[in-house]
Design a protein around this motif. Structure first.
Motif, PDB file in Angstrom:
ATOM      1  N   LEU A 103      10.529  46.222 -74.794  1.00  0.00           N
ATOM      2  CA  LEU A 103      10.545  46.333 -75.874  1.00  0.00           C
ATOM      3  C   LEU A 103       9.156  45.946 -77.213  1.00  0.00           C
ATOM      4  CD1 LEU A 103      12.690  49.955 -76.998  1.00  0.00           C
ATOM      5  CD2 LEU A 103      11.077  49.945 -75.009  1.00  0.00           C
ATOM      6  N   GLY A 104       9.907  44.566 -77.352  1.00  0.00           N
ATOM      7  CA  GLY A 104       8.776  43.847 -78.494  1.00  0.00           C
ATOM      8  C   GLY A 104       7.479  43.132 -77.460  1.00  0.00           C
ATOM      9  N   GLY A 105       7.876  43.215 -76.456  1.00  0.00           N
ATOM     10  CA  GLY A 105       6.690  42.763 -75.760  1.00  0.00           C
ATOM     11  C   GLY A 105       6.743  40.892 -74.600  1.00  0.00           C
TER      12      GLY A 105
ATOM     13  N   ARG B 131       4.940  38.707 -80.204  1.00  0.00           N
ATOM     14  CA  ARG B 131       6.786  39.206 -80.013  1.00  0.00           C
ATOM     15  C   ARG B 131       6.958  39.627 -81.210  1.00  0.00           C
ATOM     16  NH1 ARG B 131       9.350  37.323 -75.687  1.00  0.00           N
ATOM     17  NH2 ARG B 131      10.951  37.966 -76.252  1.00  0.00           N
ATOM     18  N   HIS B 132       7.151  40.766 -81.383  1.00  0.00           N
ATOM     19  CA  HIS B 132       8.842  42.296 -82.009  1.00  0.00           C
ATOM     20  C   HIS B 132       9.275  42.785 -82.273  1.00  0.00           C
ATOM     21  CE1 HIS B 132       6.551  45.515 -81.048  1.00  0.00           C
ATOM     22  NE2 HIS B 132       5.407  45.106 -80.373  1.00  0.00           N
ATOM     23  N   PRO B 133      10.184  42.737 -82.935  1.00  0.00           N
ATOM     24  CA  PRO B 133      11.018  43.935 -82.839  1.00  0.00           C
ATOM     25  C   PRO B 133      10.755  45.098 -82.023  1.00  0.00           C
ATOM     26  CG  PRO B 133      11.393  43.042 -85.078  1.00  0.00           C
ATOM     27  CD  PRO B 133       9.896  42.702 -84.557  1.00  0.00           C
TER      28      PRO B 133
ATOM     29  N   GLU C 179       4.351  50.400 -67.865  1.00  0.00           N
ATOM     30  CA  GLU C 179       4.336  49.717 -69.511  1.00  0.00           C
ATOM     31  C   GLU C 179       5.536  50.706 -70.143  1.00  0.00           C
ATOM     32  OE1 GLU C 179       1.161  49.254 -71.661  1.00  0.00           O
ATOM     33  OE2 GLU C 179       0.195  48.119 -69.581  1.00  0.00           O
ATOM     34  N   ARG C 180       7.106  49.759 -71.032  1.00  0.00           N
ATOM     35  CA  ARG C 180       7.488  50.536 -72.056  1.00  0.00           C
ATOM     36  C   ARG C 180       7.556  49.485 -73.047  1.00  0.00           C
ATOM     37  NH1 ARG C 180       7.247  53.316 -68.610  1.00  0.00           N
ATOM     38  NH2 ARG C 180       8.628  54.351 -67.176  1.00  0.00           N
ATOM     39  N   GLY C 181       7.113  50.337 -74.118  1.00  0.00           N
ATOM     40  CA  GLY C 181       6.304  49.157 -76.289  1.00  0.00           C
ATOM     41  C   GLY C 181       5.158  48.982 -75.584  1.00  0.00           C
ATOM     42  N   SER C 182       5.755  47.580 -75.505  1.00  0.00           N
ATOM     43  CA  SER C 182       4.498  46.051 -76.438  1.00  0.00           C
ATOM     44  C   SER C 182       5.007  45.428 -74.129  1.00  0.00           C
ATOM     45  CB  SER C 182       4.610  45.918 -77.262  1.00  0.00           C
ATOM     46  OG  SER C 182       3.908  46.351 -78.275  1.00  0.00           O
TER      47      SER C 182
END
Length: 245
Positions: free
Chosen positions: A95-97, A230-232, A189-192
């Motif tokens: 989800l964060g990339g 990347r991110h949470p 695609e899921r999240g980022s």
């Protein structure tokens, strides 16, 4: 990327440990063959590490996933042994990339089911029959340099219905000697994060030594790489009036 793409190849590593014929086919494990294919295809553009079910935290600690751009996943008979904490960790990373490649019987893996939200069940038969992998999106980056069709002389049949959400993009479909077809190259695609599912790869056959299969996996690793930092996973903050002023 100015640095090599960081790939973690995860393998269940159970068949190789218990079955002599699988060990003879994959002396370095199936994960070892997949990693070797990535090094062969991508060279210095990739930095590959492997991880297995038997390692502490299944080899997928917070630190490892933080340093992973793309994770590949192969599992079969030990899905239930994957801890919930690791499943959640992988889900959050995607989800964060982080990119995720799910291979063959990984369709029943906990991370794939969690991210897609369906059973991911399918029809199957293992008689060593011929599989043809047909490109249906020839302009897609994952199909670059891939013959049409890929010919796999002996494979396990996977067939429809395949209980997945409608893919964002379908790159390959497979046909089998028995007449079945299968959506065996699907993008989500899921999240980022980007996810690619690729069907061929049963442990009973040397499919991960096949040069065209290796090309698909290498292309998919490039495609699934993070497109930005990347991110949470996104949260849902309370926003009083004027928060954006």
């Amino acid at each position: 990327m100015s640095r090599p793409l960081r790939v973690t190849v995860w393998g269940e590593n159970v068949h190789e440990s218990r079955e002599e014929d699988v060990r003879a086919r994959y002396p370095d494990g199936m994960h070892g063959a997949i990693a070797a294919g990535l090094n062969e295809q991508l060279g210095e553009a990739v930095a590959v590490r492997t991880a297995t079910l038997q390692e502490p935290e299944h080899g997928l600690s917070e630190a490892v996933l933080a340093e992973t751009d793309v994770l590949t996943w192969w599992g079969h008979i030990a899905h239930d042994e994957v801890s919930g904490a690791v499943v959640e960790r992988v889900q959050h990373a995607v989800l964060g990339g982080m990119g995720l490649l799910v291979l063959h019987s990984g369709h029943y893996s906990k991370p794939f089911q969690r991210l897609l939200g369906t059973t991911c069940s399918l029809r199957w038969r293992n008689e060593g029959e011929r599989e043809l992998v047909w490109t249906v999106a020839p302009a897609h980056p994952i199909a670059a340099g891939v013959p049409h069709p890929i010919v796999i002389e002996a494979s396990e049949m996977y067939g429809e219905p395949f209980d997945i959400p409608a893919p964002d993009e379908l790159v390959f479909v497979s046909s089998f000697a028995g007449g079945e077809i299968f959506r065996g190259g699907a993008c989500f695609e899921r999240g980022s994060g980007r996810i690619f599912y690729f069907g061929p790869g049963d442990q009973d056959y040397p499919i991960y030594h096949h040069p065209d299969v290796r090309r698909v996996i290498a292309n998919a690793v490039r495609w699934a790489a993070p497109r930005f930092e990347r991110h949470p996973p996104r949260d849902a903050p309370n926003s009083p009036r004027g928060w954006f002023a």
